[in-house]
Design a protein around this motif. Structure first.
Motif, PDB file in Angstrom:
ATOM      1  N   GLU A  83      75.597 -26.074 -96.618  1.00 34.77           N
ATOM      2  CA  GLU A  83      74.274 -25.800 -97.188  1.00 34.77           C
ATOM      3  C   GLU A  83      74.074 -26.581 -98.491  1.00 34.77           C
ATOM      4  O   GLU A  83      73.016 -27.149 -98.729  1.00 34.77           O
ATOM      5  N   ARG A  84      75.128 -26.623 -99.309  1.00 34.83           N
ATOM      6  CA  ARG A  84      75.032 -27.337-100.592  1.00 34.83           C
ATOM      7  C   ARG A  84      74.934 -28.839-100.374  1.00 34.83           C
ATOM      8  O   ARG A  84      74.082 -29.512-100.962  1.00 34.83           O
ATOM      9  N   LEU A  85      75.789 -29.398 -99.519  1.00 31.25           N
ATOM     10  CA  LEU A  85      75.792 -30.858 -99.313  1.00 31.25           C
ATOM     11  C   LEU A  85      74.517 -31.327 -98.616  1.00 31.25           C
ATOM     12  O   LEU A  85      73.996 -32.412 -98.915  1.00 31.25           O
ATOM     13  N   PHE A 136      86.590 -35.143 -86.121  1.00 31.68           N
ATOM     14  CA  PHE A 136      85.336 -35.553 -86.739  1.00 31.68           C
ATOM     15  C   PHE A 136      84.308 -35.919 -85.682  1.00 31.68           C
ATOM     16  O   PHE A 136      84.637 -36.207 -84.535  1.00 31.68           O
ATOM     17  N   GLU A 137      83.043 -35.985 -86.135  1.00 35.85           N
ATOM     18  CA  GLU A 137      81.944 -36.195 -85.204  1.00 35.85           C
ATOM     19  C   GLU A 137      81.660 -37.678 -84.994  1.00 35.85           C
ATOM     20  O   GLU A 137      81.925 -38.513 -85.858  1.00 35.85           O
ATOM     21  N   CYS A 155      78.009 -37.092 -91.211  1.00 33.39           N
ATOM     22  CA  CYS A 155      79.417 -37.479 -91.113  1.00 33.39           C
ATOM     23  C   CYS A 155      80.171 -37.008 -92.358  1.00 33.39           C
ATOM     24  O   CYS A 155      81.302 -36.508 -92.256  1.00 33.39           O
ATOM     25  N   TYR A 156      79.553 -37.166 -93.522  1.00 34.90           N
ATOM     26  CA  TYR A 156      80.176 -36.698 -94.760  1.00 34.90           C
ATOM     27  C   TYR A 156      80.364 -35.178 -94.728  1.00 34.90           C
ATOM     28  O   TYR A 156      81.415 -34.658 -95.102  1.00 34.90           O
ATOM     29  N   VAL A 157      79.323 -34.478 -94.308  1.00 36.46           N
ATOM     30  CA  VAL A 157      79.392 -33.011 -94.276  1.00 36.46           C
ATOM     31  C   VAL A 157      80.483 -32.542 -93.305  1.00 36.46           C
ATOM     32  O   VAL A 157      81.136 -31.522 -93.533  1.00 36.46           O
ATOM     33  N   MET A 180      86.004 -40.355 -96.319  1.00 37.80           N
ATOM     34  CA  MET A 180      85.306 -40.666 -95.080  1.00 37.80           C
ATOM     35  C   MET A 180      84.587 -42.002 -95.147  1.00 37.80           C
ATOM     36  O   MET A 180      83.541 -42.127 -95.803  1.00 37.80           O
ATOM     37  N   ALA A 181      85.162 -43.006 -94.506  1.00 33.60           N
ATOM     38  CA  ALA A 181      84.411 -44.233 -94.241  1.00 33.60           C
ATOM     39  C   ALA A 181      83.684 -44.032 -92.906  1.00 33.60           C
ATOM     40  O   ALA A 181      84.030 -43.136 -92.125  1.00 33.60           O
TER      41      ALA A 181
END
Length: 361
Positions: A83-85, A136-137, A155-157, A180-181
């Protein structure tokens, strides 16, 4: 620097772009065709977490978990952090760099608003085992710069997803050690696709290269849903020794569901002779690079011009015949007549199992 094209030497630095992007860059440097694209570096991810106190926030939430291993707690932390990101967009400098790289990809490929795959390429994947990569997605068929930014953000989240936090806790890895790249790569529009062995998958004959292919994506071939066309190429001289028309009733135009192949295309070979020879040439190159027979997946991209439309999707060592014990052609302890008799009869040892046509994973 936030962006590296696959052709940039810096894109081979696994610490900045992760193993997936570095592998694509290495294949590009070797002159092997991969779907065009670029990597968003871990520096961009670090810059994002330094925005609006995000790193302090996520650390506070994770510290509150203590040493517990309760999945419900991980899922609650996931929701709080997500929620924050989600409410903090990518910094403008990063967004502008991604927009510019996406626009250049469109120009370079000659495809407006090109559809791309957004793939995680975490820098720690190689240090904690291959299974981590599946945590990861990945998203495909993402169209337009705004959508690319949206999915890079996702992707970051995803670094803080409950299942990822649980896995990291099991491995005793600090989630903030994960950087995360992201790989942005053209979605392959396969006119045809298939598999190639740099030996005969049925006899182990290393003088042959064998391909099996069908219309559309390779799903119908690897899933055994069609009888693919089969091509046999002499490794020396690259002459096509055999072409066998398959029974190609269905094809996958997208990854979701098959469609029927029109009647007029069922009776046509899905690869042209020049494509077969070009693929065999790539197969020989990969075999030399890895110094062993290879099992290769490929596609012919219908959106790219002839000459640059052959795409390598995956390459790995062939394991069935390569691991078989190879008896010497001549038993030094036997007499000359025994050798002559065996050569005339053609008797050879065959492994207990060979590749079937479906090439299952």
């Amino acid at each position: 620097m936030y962006i590296h094209e696959f052709s940039d030497p810096g894109c081979q630095d696994v610490r900045e772009v992760g193993g997936k992007a570095a592998g694509l860059a290495q294949m590009t440097a070797a002159g092997l065709p991969v779907a065009p694209g670029f990597a968003i570096t871990a520096a961009a991810y670090r810059s994002y977490l330094q925005t609006d106190g995000l790193q302090e926030f996520t650390r506070g939430v994770l510290d509150a978990l203590g040493s517990g291993r309760d999945q419900t707690a991980f899922d609650d932390a996931d929701r709080t952090i997500s929620e924050r990101l989600t409410g903090v967009p990518l910094p403008e400098a990063i967004a502008n760099a991604i927009r510019a790289a996406y626009a250049k990809l469109c120009v370079d490929t000659g495809v407006d608003n090109i559809a791309v795959a957004v793939r995680s390429s975490a820098t720690a994947e190689d240090s904690v085992g291959a299974s981590f990569a599946g945590e990861f997605e990945t998203w495909v068929d993402i169209v337009g710069a705004d959508a690319v930014l949206e999915y890079v953000h996702k992707c970051y989240v995803s670094v803080f997803a409950g299942r990822v936090l649980s896995y990291l806790a099991e491995k005793e890895i600090d989630p903030h050690a994960i950087e995360m790249a992201v790989v942005i790569q053209k979605t392959v529009r396969a006119r045809a696709a298939g598999v190639m062995f740099t030996l005969s998958p049925t006899s182990g004959d290393r003088s042959k290269i064998v391909m099996e292919a069908s219309w559309g994506l390779g799903l119908s071939v690897v899933g055994g849903e069609v009888t693919p066309d089969r091509f046999v190429v002499d490794k020396v001289g690259l002459g096509i020794a055999d072409r066998t028309l398959g029974n190609k009733i269905i094809e996958y135009r997208r990854g979701d569901a098959p469609v029927e192949v029109p009647a007029e295309r069922r009776e046509l070979l899905c690869l042209q002779d020049d494509e077969v020879v070009a693929l065999a040439t790539l197969g020989k190159k990969l075999e030399r690079m890895h110094q062993a027979p290879q099992d290769i997946e490929f596609a012919v991209d219908e959106e790219l011009p002839a000459g640059s439309n052959l795409i390598l999707l995956q390459c790995r060592p062939e394991t069935v015949w390569s691991n078989a014990v190879r008896k010497p052609a001549f038993d030094a302890g036997a007499g000359m007549m025994s050798w002559i008799t065996g050569s005339i009869s053609g008797a050879t040892a065959v492994p207990a199992h060979t590749h079937d046509a479906s090439h299952r994973h």
